[in-house]
Design an enzyme around this catalytic site. Structure first.
Site, PDB file in Angstrom:
ATOM      1  N   GLY A 174      -1.347   4.661   6.964  1.00  0.00           N
ATOM      2  CA  GLY A 174      -2.218   4.325   7.960  1.00  0.00           C
ATOM      3  C   GLY A 174      -2.998   3.057   8.076  1.00  0.00           C
ATOM      4  O   GLY A 174      -3.126   2.454   9.172  1.00  0.00           O
ATOM      5  N   LYS A 175      -3.112   2.388   6.751  1.00  0.00           N
ATOM      6  CA  LYS A 175      -3.427   0.998   6.753  1.00  0.00           C
ATOM      7  C   LYS A 175      -2.497  -0.016   7.538  1.00  0.00           C
ATOM      8  O   LYS A 175      -2.926  -0.929   8.018  1.00  0.00           O
ATOM      9  CB  LYS A 175      -3.657   0.665   5.034  1.00  0.00           C
ATOM     10  CG  LYS A 175      -4.709   1.091   4.566  1.00  0.00           C
ATOM     11  CD  LYS A 175      -4.606   0.759   3.098  1.00  0.00           C
ATOM     12  CE  LYS A 175      -5.946   1.010   2.278  1.00  0.00           C
ATOM     13  NZ  LYS A 175      -5.840   0.605   0.943  1.00  0.00           N
ATOM     14  N   ASN A 196      -0.425   3.747   1.542  1.00  0.00           N
ATOM     15  CA  ASN A 196      -1.197   4.421   2.749  1.00  0.00           C
ATOM     16  C   ASN A 196      -0.700   3.887   3.876  1.00  0.00           C
ATOM     17  O   ASN A 196      -1.086   2.610   4.397  1.00  0.00           O
ATOM     18  CB  ASN A 196      -2.723   4.131   2.481  1.00  0.00           C
ATOM     19  CG  ASN A 196      -3.436   4.841   3.533  1.00  0.00           C
ATOM     20  OD1 ASN A 196      -2.846   5.065   4.816  1.00  0.00           O
ATOM     21  ND2 ASN A 196      -4.524   5.112   3.195  1.00  0.00           N
ATOM     22  N   THR A 220       0.879  -1.309   0.098  1.00  0.00           N
ATOM     23  CA  THR A 220       0.063   0.170   0.052  1.00  0.00           C
ATOM     24  C   THR A 220       0.905   1.221  -0.069  1.00  0.00           C
ATOM     25  O   THR A 220       1.832   1.176   0.457  1.00  0.00           O
ATOM     26  CB  THR A 220      -0.867  -0.159   1.259  1.00  0.00           C
ATOM     27  OG1 THR A 220      -1.641   1.296   1.264  1.00  0.00           O
ATOM     28  CG2 THR A 220      -0.120   0.046   2.737  1.00  0.00           C
ATOM     29  N   ASP A 237     -12.193   9.315   8.125  1.00  0.00           N
ATOM     30  CA  ASP A 237     -12.452   8.762   9.452  1.00  0.00           C
ATOM     31  C   ASP A 237     -13.345   9.761  10.090  1.00  0.00           C
ATOM     32  O   ASP A 237     -14.261   9.542  10.954  1.00  0.00           O
ATOM     33  CB  ASP A 237     -11.181   8.342  10.401  1.00  0.00           C
ATOM     34  CG  ASP A 237     -10.906   6.897  10.060  1.00  0.00           C
ATOM     35  OD1 ASP A 237     -11.615   6.194   9.488  1.00  0.00           O
ATOM     36  OD2 ASP A 237      -9.648   6.488  10.395  1.00  0.00           O
ATOM     37  N   ASP A 289      -7.875  -3.334  -0.385  1.00  0.00           N
ATOM     38  CA  ASP A 289      -8.411  -2.324  -1.255  1.00  0.00           C
ATOM     39  C   ASP A 289      -9.956  -1.987  -0.433  1.00  0.00           C
ATOM     40  O   ASP A 289     -10.444  -2.761   0.126  1.00  0.00           O
ATOM     41  CB  ASP A 289      -8.952  -2.706  -2.601  1.00  0.00           C
ATOM     42  CG  ASP A 289      -9.213  -1.625  -3.427  1.00  0.00           C
ATOM     43  OD1 ASP A 289      -8.625  -0.361  -3.498  1.00  0.00           O
ATOM     44  OD2 ASP A 289     -10.428  -1.933  -4.274  1.00  0.00           O
ATOM     45  N   LYS A 324     -10.753   1.321  16.974  1.00  0.00           N
ATOM     46  CA  LYS A 324     -11.249   1.438  15.529  1.00  0.00           C
ATOM     47  C   LYS A 324     -10.969  -0.169  15.018  1.00  0.00           C
ATOM     48  O   LYS A 324     -11.831  -0.532  14.470  1.00  0.00           O
ATOM     49  CB  LYS A 324     -10.301   2.397  14.705  1.00  0.00           C
ATOM     50  CG  LYS A 324     -10.696   2.434  13.288  1.00  0.00           C
ATOM     51  CD  LYS A 324      -9.937   3.297  12.438  1.00  0.00           C
ATOM     52  CE  LYS A 324     -10.128   3.079  11.101  1.00  0.00           C
ATOM     53  NZ  LYS A 324      -9.349   3.623  10.026  1.00  0.00           N
ATOM     54  N   PHE A 335      -7.224   8.101   9.617  1.00  0.00           N
ATOM     55  CA  PHE A 335      -6.916   8.634   8.243  1.00  0.00           C
ATOM     56  C   PHE A 335      -8.122   8.859   7.430  1.00  0.00           C
ATOM     57  O   PHE A 335      -9.164   8.442   7.597  1.00  0.00           O
ATOM     58  CB  PHE A 335      -5.924   7.918   7.384  1.00  0.00           C
ATOM     59  CG  PHE A 335      -6.203   6.607   7.197  1.00  0.00           C
ATOM     60  CD1 PHE A 335      -6.786   6.198   5.833  1.00  0.00           C
ATOM     61  CD2 PHE A 335      -6.350   5.549   7.949  1.00  0.00           C
ATOM     62  CE1 PHE A 335      -7.069   5.026   5.454  1.00  0.00           C
ATOM     63  CE2 PHE A 335      -6.464   4.179   7.673  1.00  0.00           C
ATOM     64  CZ  PHE A 335      -6.995   3.910   6.408  1.00  0.00           C
ATOM     65  N   GLY A 336      -8.177   9.202   6.207  1.00  0.00           N
ATOM     66  CA  GLY A 336      -9.063   9.371   5.015  1.00  0.00           C
ATOM     67  C   GLY A 336     -10.277   9.983   5.750  1.00  0.00           C
ATOM     68  O   GLY A 336     -10.339  11.005   6.234  1.00  0.00           O
TER      69      GLY A 336
HETATM   70  O1  LIG Z   1     -10.159   2.842   7.609  1.00  0.00           O
HETATM   71  C1  LIG Z   1     -10.337   3.993   6.789  1.00  0.00           C
HETATM   72  N1  LIG Z   1     -10.623   5.011   7.344  1.00  0.00           N
HETATM   73  C2  LIG Z   1     -11.041   6.311   6.617  1.00  0.00           C
HETATM   74  N2  LIG Z   1     -10.946   6.232   5.141  1.00  0.00           N
HETATM   75  C3  LIG Z   1     -10.703   4.850   4.755  1.00  0.00           C
HETATM   76  C4  LIG Z   1     -10.553   3.783   5.552  1.00  0.00           C
HETATM   77  N3  LIG Z   1     -10.353   2.733   4.756  1.00  0.00           N
HETATM   78  C5  LIG Z   1     -10.590   3.332   3.552  1.00  0.00           C
HETATM   79  N4  LIG Z   1     -10.504   4.505   3.612  1.00  0.00           N
HETATM   80  C6  LIG Z   1     -10.421   5.444   2.288  1.00  0.00           C
HETATM   81  C7  LIG Z   1      -9.398   6.351   2.120  1.00  0.00           C
HETATM   82  C8  LIG Z   1      -9.165   6.331   0.677  1.00  0.00           C
HETATM   83  O2  LIG Z   1      -9.827   7.497   0.051  1.00  0.00           O
HETATM   84  C9  LIG Z   1     -10.072   5.149   0.092  1.00  0.00           C
HETATM   85  C10 LIG Z   1      -9.056   3.622   0.267  1.00  0.00           C
HETATM   86  O3  LIG Z   1      -8.606   3.760  -1.224  1.00  0.00           O
HETATM   87  P1  LIG Z   1      -7.522   2.571  -1.646  1.00  0.00           P
HETATM   88  O4  LIG Z   1      -7.355   2.573  -2.959  1.00  0.00           O
HETATM   89  O5  LIG Z   1      -7.998   1.332  -0.961  1.00  0.00           O
HETATM   90  O6  LIG Z   1      -6.351   3.142  -0.792  1.00  0.00           O
HETATM   91  P2  LIG Z   1      -5.307   4.307  -0.812  1.00  0.00           P
HETATM   92  O7  LIG Z   1      -5.370   4.984  -2.259  1.00  0.00           O
HETATM   93  O8  LIG Z   1      -5.195   4.862   0.251  1.00  0.00           O
HETATM   94  O9  LIG Z   1      -3.840   3.520  -0.911  1.00  0.00           O
HETATM   95  P3  LIG Z   1      -3.217   2.028  -1.642  1.00  0.00           P
HETATM   96  O10 LIG Z   1      -4.314   1.759  -2.831  1.00  0.00           O
HETATM   97  O11 LIG Z   1      -1.976   2.401  -1.970  1.00  0.00           O
HETATM   98  O12 LIG Z   1      -3.589   1.012  -0.629  1.00  0.00           O
HETATM   99  O13 LIG Z   1     -10.830   4.767   1.122  1.00  0.00           O
END
Ligand SMILES: O=c1nc[nH]c2c1ncn2[C@H]1C[C@H](O)[C@@H](COP(=O)(O)OP(=O)(O)OP(=O)(O)O)O1
Length: 208
Positions: free
Chosen positions: A10-11, A8, A6, A170, A60, A188, A167-168
């Site tokens: 935060g994940k 991200n 990722t 939340d 995802d 969480k 993050f995001g």
């Molecule tokens: O627990 C969460 N708390 C808050 N927001 C979250 C959460 N989980 C996903 N989200 C939001 C963030 C992002 O706007 C989208 C995920 O998009 P997603 O493409 O899976 O991830 P990403 O672009 O942040 O990183 P990556 O693709 O490199 O793993 O949903």
């Protein structure tokens, strides 16, 4: 060594609570267009495994607003980075009546190059649905590597932003009276989409 693939961080912070010694692999795999998370995660895991040559877990996730037929869903990251979460909250407040229900969903896709034994299979119906969608997305790809999927979801509602954790989205997602940004990471994880998917993955990995 297991890599959490990722961009991200935060994940990964949330994943550490379930997976000892997991390391982030900051690799931006190709995200296909799909209305479902399963095929996106499965394709990503195959690509990331080919890139890393080590076991990988792709995550995802997205926010699905009920009154918007699940929008932004798989497009959540794009919408976060274009509109921003405050604008999403205002849009929801303007267009939809309370309680403005929504869900967070997460699909974890695991790939280590091996095929998986189907017998000790703790996956539930959502996992099987996600897996079927991912399999059909792999149709025609003779070299498609086996991928195992784990899903998690949490229901809540969209509220004005509160809290500064996480993050995001939340701050605008409330579950049981608190936004995810008002919870500690442990609180969480105990209720979240990602926490549920991670718990399933960790117990499957343990049994394996
Ligand atoms: O627990 C969460 N708390 C808050 N927001 C979250 C959460 N989980 C996903 N989200 C939001 C963030 C992002 O706007 C989208 C995920 O998009 P997603 O493409 O899976 O991830 P990403 O672009 O942040 O990183 P990556 O693709 O490199 O793993 O949903």
């Amino acid at each position: 060594m297991l890599r959490y693939v990722t961009t991200n961080a935060g994940k990964v912070r949330e994943a550490r609570e379930y997976l000892d010694g997991v390391e982030q692999l900051d690799y931006d795999y190709t995200e296909i267009q799909s209305s479902e998370l399963g095929p996106i995660a499965a394709r990503g895991a195959r690509e990331a495994y080919r890139h890393a040559g080590e076991p990988v877990l792709v995550d995802d996730a997205g926010l699905f607003v009920e009154g918007f037929d699940g929008f932004p869903g798989p497009y959540s990251a794009f919408v976060e980075h274009t509109l921003g979460i405050d604008a999403v909250q205002r849009l929801v407040a303007r267009e939809l009546d309370a309680p403005r229900r929504a869900a967070f969903r997460c699909v974890l896709a695991y790939c280590d190059g091996d095929a998986f034994d189907a017998s000790p299979d703790p996956v539930d119906r959502d996992d099987r649905t996600a897996a079927a969608a991912a399999d059909s997305a792999a149709d025609g790809d003779e070299d498609a590597l086996p991928v195992k999927l784990f899903t998690g979801a949490v229901r809540g509602r969209i509220v004005e932003p509160r809290g500064d954790g996480g993050f995001g989205y939340d701050p605008i997602f409330e579950h049981d009276g608190a936004t995810l940004a008002e919870m500690s990471p442990t609180e969480k994880n105990a209720i979240s989409h990602r926490g549920r998917a991670l718990a399933k993955f960790a117990s499957w990995l343990d049994e394996r």
